[in-house]
Design a protein around this motif. Structure first.
Motif, PDB file in Angstrom:
ATOM      1  N   ASP A  78       0.827  -1.208   0.000  1.00 16.17           N
ATOM      2  CA  ASP A  78       0.000   0.000   0.000  1.00 16.17           C
ATOM      3  C   ASP A  78       0.859   1.255   0.000  1.00 16.17           C
ATOM      4  O   ASP A  78       0.400   2.334  -0.379  1.00 16.17           O
ATOM      5  CB  ASP A  78      -0.908   0.029   1.235  1.00 16.17           C
ATOM      6  CG  ASP A  78      -2.045  -0.968   1.123  1.00 16.17           C
ATOM      7  OD1 ASP A  78      -2.189  -1.590   0.050  1.00 16.17           O
ATOM      8  OD2 ASP A  78      -2.782  -1.136   2.113  1.00 16.17           O
ATOM      9  N   PHE A  79       2.112   1.112   0.439  1.00 20.45           N
ATOM     10  CA  PHE A  79       3.013   2.255   0.422  1.00 20.45           C
ATOM     11  C   PHE A  79       3.832   2.229  -0.857  1.00 20.45           C
ATOM     12  O   PHE A  79       4.511   1.256  -1.165  1.00 20.45           O
ATOM     13  CB  PHE A  79       3.957   2.239   1.625  1.00 20.45           C
ATOM     14  CG  PHE A  79       5.082   3.224   1.492  1.00 20.45           C
ATOM     15  CD1 PHE A  79       4.828   4.589   1.480  1.00 20.45           C
ATOM     16  CD2 PHE A  79       6.388   2.798   1.343  1.00 20.45           C
ATOM     17  CE1 PHE A  79       5.855   5.502   1.319  1.00 20.45           C
ATOM     18  CE2 PHE A  79       7.423   3.705   1.197  1.00 20.45           C
ATOM     19  CZ  PHE A  79       7.158   5.053   1.190  1.00 20.45           C
ATOM     20  N   ARG A  80       3.761   3.285  -1.593  1.00 18.46           N
ATOM     21  CA  ARG A  80       4.512   3.420  -2.846  1.00 18.46           C
ATOM     22  C   ARG A  80       5.680   4.365  -2.619  1.00 18.46           C
ATOM     23  O   ARG A  80       5.486   5.535  -2.291  1.00 18.46           O
ATOM     24  CB  ARG A  80       3.597   3.965  -3.938  1.00 18.46           C
ATOM     25  CG  ARG A  80       4.232   4.090  -5.308  1.00 18.46           C
ATOM     26  CD  ARG A  80       3.141   4.416  -6.321  1.00 18.46           C
ATOM     27  NE  ARG A  80       3.672   4.557  -7.664  1.00 18.46           N
ATOM     28  CZ  ARG A  80       3.897   5.721  -8.251  1.00 18.46           C
ATOM     29  NH1 ARG A  80       3.650   6.845  -7.605  1.00 18.46           N
ATOM     30  NH2 ARG A  80       4.360   5.773  -9.482  1.00 18.46           N
ATOM     31  N   LEU A 125      11.372   3.288 -17.192  1.00 17.19           N
ATOM     32  CA  LEU A 125      11.126   2.909 -15.803  1.00 17.19           C
ATOM     33  C   LEU A 125       9.915   2.001 -15.689  1.00 17.19           C
ATOM     34  O   LEU A 125       8.854   2.289 -16.233  1.00 17.19           O
ATOM     35  CB  LEU A 125      10.903   4.161 -14.940  1.00 17.19           C
ATOM     36  CG  LEU A 125      12.116   5.069 -14.786  1.00 17.19           C
ATOM     37  CD1 LEU A 125      11.707   6.341 -14.066  1.00 17.19           C
ATOM     38  CD2 LEU A 125      13.231   4.368 -14.041  1.00 17.19           C
ATOM     39  N   GLN A 126      10.093   0.911 -14.956  1.00 17.82           N
ATOM     40  CA  GLN A 126       8.985  -0.006 -14.702  1.00 17.82           C
ATOM     41  C   GLN A 126       8.413   0.308 -13.331  1.00 17.82           C
ATOM     42  O   GLN A 126       8.639  -0.400 -12.364  1.00 17.82           O
ATOM     43  CB  GLN A 126       9.463  -1.450 -14.769  1.00 17.82           C
ATOM     44  CG  GLN A 126      10.040  -1.823 -16.125  1.00 17.82           C
ATOM     45  CD  GLN A 126      10.355  -3.298 -16.211  1.00 17.82           C
ATOM     46  OE1 GLN A 126       9.515  -4.146 -15.949  1.00 17.82           O
ATOM     47  NE2 GLN A 126      11.580  -3.618 -16.574  1.00 17.82           N
ATOM     48  N   ILE A 127       7.699   1.389 -13.261  1.00 14.86           N
ATOM     49  CA  ILE A 127       7.178   1.846 -11.977  1.00 14.86           C
ATOM     50  C   ILE A 127       5.701   1.483 -11.875  1.00 14.86           C
ATOM     51  O   ILE A 127       4.899   1.889 -12.710  1.00 14.86           O
ATOM     52  CB  ILE A 127       7.351   3.369 -11.833  1.00 14.86           C
ATOM     53  CG1 ILE A 127       8.838   3.718 -11.915  1.00 14.86           C
ATOM     54  CG2 ILE A 127       6.751   3.866 -10.518  1.00 14.86           C
ATOM     55  CD1 ILE A 127       9.104   5.204 -11.962  1.00 14.86           C
ATOM     56  N   PRO A 128       5.338   0.696 -10.866  1.00 15.66           N
ATOM     57  CA  PRO A 128       3.926   0.295 -10.736  1.00 15.66           C
ATOM     58  C   PRO A 128       3.037   1.478 -10.425  1.00 15.66           C
ATOM     59  O   PRO A 128       3.423   2.396  -9.711  1.00 15.66           O
ATOM     60  CB  PRO A 128       3.953  -0.695  -9.566  1.00 15.66           C
ATOM     61  CG  PRO A 128       5.171  -0.321  -8.785  1.00 15.66           C
ATOM     62  CD  PRO A 128       6.174   0.164  -9.794  1.00 15.66           C
ATOM     63  N   ALA A 129       1.847   1.463 -10.995  1.00 15.52           N
ATOM     64  CA  ALA A 129       0.901   2.542 -10.728  1.00 15.52           C
ATOM     65  C   ALA A 129       0.349   2.414  -9.321  1.00 15.52           C
ATOM     66  O   ALA A 129       0.226   1.314  -8.800  1.00 15.52           O
ATOM     67  CB  ALA A 129      -0.244   2.477 -11.739  1.00 15.52           C
ATOM     68  N   PRO A 130       0.045   3.526  -8.658  1.00 14.98           N
ATOM     69  CA  PRO A 130      -0.524   3.452  -7.309  1.00 14.98           C
ATOM     70  C   PRO A 130      -1.916   2.853  -7.351  1.00 14.98           C
ATOM     71  O   PRO A 130      -2.626   2.953  -8.343  1.00 14.98           O
ATOM     72  CB  PRO A 130      -0.569   4.923  -6.862  1.00 14.98           C
ATOM     73  CG  PRO A 130      -0.641   5.699  -8.139  1.00 14.98           C
ATOM     74  CD  PRO A 130       0.166   4.916  -9.133  1.00 14.98           C
ATOM     75  N   ASP A 172      -5.887   2.425  -6.210  1.00 12.35           N
ATOM     76  CA  ASP A 172      -6.954   3.417  -6.022  1.00 12.35           C
ATOM     77  C   ASP A 172      -6.939   3.925  -4.604  1.00 12.35           C
ATOM     78  O   ASP A 172      -6.886   3.158  -3.643  1.00 12.35           O
ATOM     79  CB  ASP A 172      -8.319   2.783  -6.321  1.00 12.35           C
ATOM     80  CG  ASP A 172      -8.463   2.435  -7.795  1.00 12.35           C
ATOM     81  OD1 ASP A 172      -7.680   2.986  -8.595  1.00 12.35           O
ATOM     82  OD2 ASP A 172      -9.339   1.612  -8.121  1.00 12.35           O
ATOM     83  N   GLY A 173      -6.978   5.232  -4.459  1.00 12.26           N
ATOM     84  CA  GLY A 173      -7.034   5.817  -3.136  1.00 12.26           C
ATOM     85  C   GLY A 173      -5.691   5.932  -2.446  1.00 12.26           C
ATOM     86  O   GLY A 173      -5.589   6.413  -1.343  1.00 12.26           O
ATOM     87  N   MET A 174      -4.602   5.472  -3.127  1.00  8.41           N
ATOM     88  CA  MET A 174      -3.313   5.468  -2.460  1.00  8.41           C
ATOM     89  C   MET A 174      -2.793   6.869  -2.200  1.00  8.41           C
ATOM     90  O   MET A 174      -2.239   7.148  -1.153  1.00  8.41           O
ATOM     91  CB  MET A 174      -2.289   4.698  -3.273  1.00  8.41           C
ATOM     92  CG  MET A 174      -0.950   4.693  -2.606  1.00  8.41           C
ATOM     93  SD  MET A 174      -0.086   3.164  -2.650  1.00  8.41           S
ATOM     94  CE  MET A 174      -1.186   1.926  -3.094  1.00  8.41           C
ATOM     95  N   ILE A 175      -2.957   7.750  -3.185  1.00  6.55           N
ATOM     96  CA  ILE A 175      -2.444   9.104  -3.003  1.00  6.55           C
ATOM     97  C   ILE A 175      -3.114   9.768  -1.819  1.00  6.55           C
ATOM     98  O   ILE A 175      -2.474  10.431  -1.004  1.00  6.55           O
ATOM     99  CB  ILE A 175      -2.680   9.949  -4.283  1.00  6.55           C
ATOM    100  CG1 ILE A 175      -1.944   9.315  -5.464  1.00  6.55           C
ATOM    101  CG2 ILE A 175      -2.213  11.373  -4.064  1.00  6.55           C
ATOM    102  CD1 ILE A 175      -0.459   9.185  -5.278  1.00  6.55           C
ATOM    103  N   GLN A 176      -4.409   9.554  -1.673  1.00  8.24           N
ATOM    104  CA  GLN A 176      -5.104  10.147  -0.535  1.00  8.24           C
ATOM    105  C   GLN A 176      -4.619   9.541   0.766  1.00  8.24           C
ATOM    106  O   GLN A 176      -4.498  10.232   1.771  1.00  8.24           O
ATOM    107  CB  GLN A 176      -6.621   9.911  -0.676  1.00  8.24           C
ATOM    108  CG  GLN A 176      -7.271  10.714  -1.802  1.00  8.24           C
ATOM    109  CD  GLN A 176      -7.096  10.057  -3.171  1.00  8.24           C
ATOM    110  OE1 GLN A 176      -6.423   9.045  -3.304  1.00  8.24           O
ATOM    111  NE2 GLN A 176      -7.700  10.650  -4.183  1.00  8.24           N
ATOM    112  N   ALA A 177      -4.322   8.228   0.754  1.00  2.00           N
ATOM    113  CA  ALA A 177      -3.889   7.579   1.991  1.00  2.00           C
ATOM    114  C   ALA A 177      -2.520   8.044   2.425  1.00  2.00           C
ATOM    115  O   ALA A 177      -2.221   8.109   3.603  1.00  2.00           O
ATOM    116  CB  ALA A 177      -3.876   6.050   1.793  1.00  2.00           C
ATOM    117  N   ILE A 178      -1.682   8.372   1.459  1.00  2.00           N
ATOM    118  CA  ILE A 178      -0.310   8.767   1.781  1.00  2.00           C
ATOM    119  C   ILE A 178      -0.231  10.247   2.124  1.00  2.00           C
ATOM    120  O   ILE A 178       0.583  10.678   2.926  1.00  2.00           O
ATOM    121  CB  ILE A 178       0.623   8.461   0.596  1.00  2.00           C
ATOM    122  CG1 ILE A 178       0.734   6.924   0.432  1.00  2.00           C
ATOM    123  CG2 ILE A 178       2.006   9.054   0.793  1.00  2.00           C
ATOM    124  CD1 ILE A 178       1.526   6.516  -0.770  1.00  2.00           C
ATOM    125  N   ALA A 179      -1.101  11.041   1.535  1.00  2.00           N
ATOM    126  CA  ALA A 179      -1.016  12.489   1.731  1.00  2.00           C
ATOM    127  C   ALA A 179      -1.204  12.865   3.178  1.00  2.00           C
ATOM    128  O   ALA A 179      -1.872  12.184   3.923  1.00  2.00           O
ATOM    129  CB  ALA A 179      -2.088  13.153   0.892  1.00  2.00           C
TER     130      ALA A 179
END
Length: 336
Positions: free
Chosen positions: A294-296, A322-327, A329-336
């Motif tokens: 859940d943490f990117r 870059l092979q960077i996995p997409a976050p 759903d809702g991850m950006i809000q959870a991390i902010a």
């Protein structure tokens, strides 16, 4: 059970044998659980999920994830909270890094957590084995996010640098408890040494690694001590924090002094985020590896690591490579 440092006593009358209603373990009801268990058995791998009696192992295995424990299942330390066996360790298995790598490939993991017992019997504390495992996983599964949960290597810089030279994306070393309780809870470990290891790891990667640490609550720590530990971690460049409830593995382990309510865990999460942690997982059943994906990691960390790895092979790199996995759903809000 033996511990190092000054003798400390806890009031046994405070221990509660009956768990509260919010401590619930979910039993397996997903075919993925048995598939994961079968794969781990087939590759003769050890997981901290089983060895440490993690309460979330049914859920995580049901989602096709596991935390691999390398360097054997016998620890040279006897921490008062841990269910992992304390005994003379066996020799390292030279093919274990490849077996872990094969597991990540078969499970199609995008995020793997690799941990280990403390190997104080070895001069490098098992650091080279970590390095080989990281390299094998990356070779078998390019683009995977690699998180390591390491012992302190007795604060030997040259050993720590072996792990960091392999460029994990997330470096996790748990503080476990507040400073006052460390001599009681953690065999041979030192509070300040753990903080130092976290800070050094960040510096060795020129800042290009996410550093993470966790604490167990319910061992008799005070509110102000928890806040002090948060400040200490921030001062040592830690950006990710996990907080969970200590659960007594056996009657021979330390007693539970208090069961912290979910509301209190929510309060600590809010405080930690306000203090400046980038990501916080806080709850009764939270463990270091619980929902680790859940943490990117920060995009600049991923870019720097991938760029350095490609440069070492003489390859040029651009953002499109870059092979960077997409976050999620809702991850950006959870991390902010």
């Amino acid at each position: 059970m033996s511990t190092c440092g000054p003798k400390m006593k806890m009031d046994p009358t405070l221990h509660r044998d009956k768990k509260p209603s919010w401590i619930k373990v979910r039993l397996p009801n997903n075919p993925a659980f048995w598939s994961t268990k079968s794969l781990i058995t087939d590759l003769k791998l050890v997981t901290v999920c089983e060895e440490a009696q993690c309460p979330n192992r049914w859920e995580c295995w049901g989602q096709g994830t596991a935390t691999f424990m390398i360097a054997g299942d016998k620890c040279t330390r006897a921490c008062g909270f841990c269910a992992v066996k304390t005994a003379r360790p066996d020799a390292l298995e030279s093919d274990e890094p490849d077996r872990v790598a094969e597991a990540t490939r078969r499970m199609n993991l995008r995020h793997v957590v690799i941990t280990a017992v403390a190997r104080d019997d070895m001069k490098d504390g098992g650091a080279e084995h970590f390095q080989k495992t990281i390299e094998a996983v990356r070779a078998a599964n390019p683009g995977i996010i690699i998180e390591v949960l390491v012992p302190d290597f007795n604060d030997r810089d040259w050993a720590l640098s072996m792990v960091m030279d392999a460029r994990p994306h997330i470096f996790n070393h748990n503080l476990e408890t507040v400073e006052r309780l460390t001599p009681l809870v953690r065999s041979r470990a030192k509070y300040q040494r753990s903080l130092t290891v976290l800070k050094k790891a960040k510096a060795m990667a020129n800042g290009n690694v996410s550093t993470k640490s966790g604490m167990m609550l319910g061992l008799g720590e005070r509110h102000d001590e928890i806040l002090r530990s948060m400040d200490d971690l921030l001062e040592h460049d830690v950006t990710v924090l996990t907080l969970g409830q200590y659960l007594r593995p056996t009657p021979k382990h330390l007693p539970v002094v208090d069961y912290v309510t979910p509301e209190k865990f929510d309060e600590y999460k809010a405080i930690a985020l306000e203090k400046g942690f980038r990501h916080v997982a806080s709850g009764p059943l939270v463990r270091s590896s619980y929902h680790a994906a859940d943490f990117r990691p920060e995009l600049d960390v991923l870019e720097a690591i991938e760029s350095d790895l490609r440069a070492a092979k003489g390859l040029e790199i651009g953002p499109e490579h870059l092979q960077i996995p997409a976050p999620k759903d809702g991850m950006i809000q959870a991390i902010a």
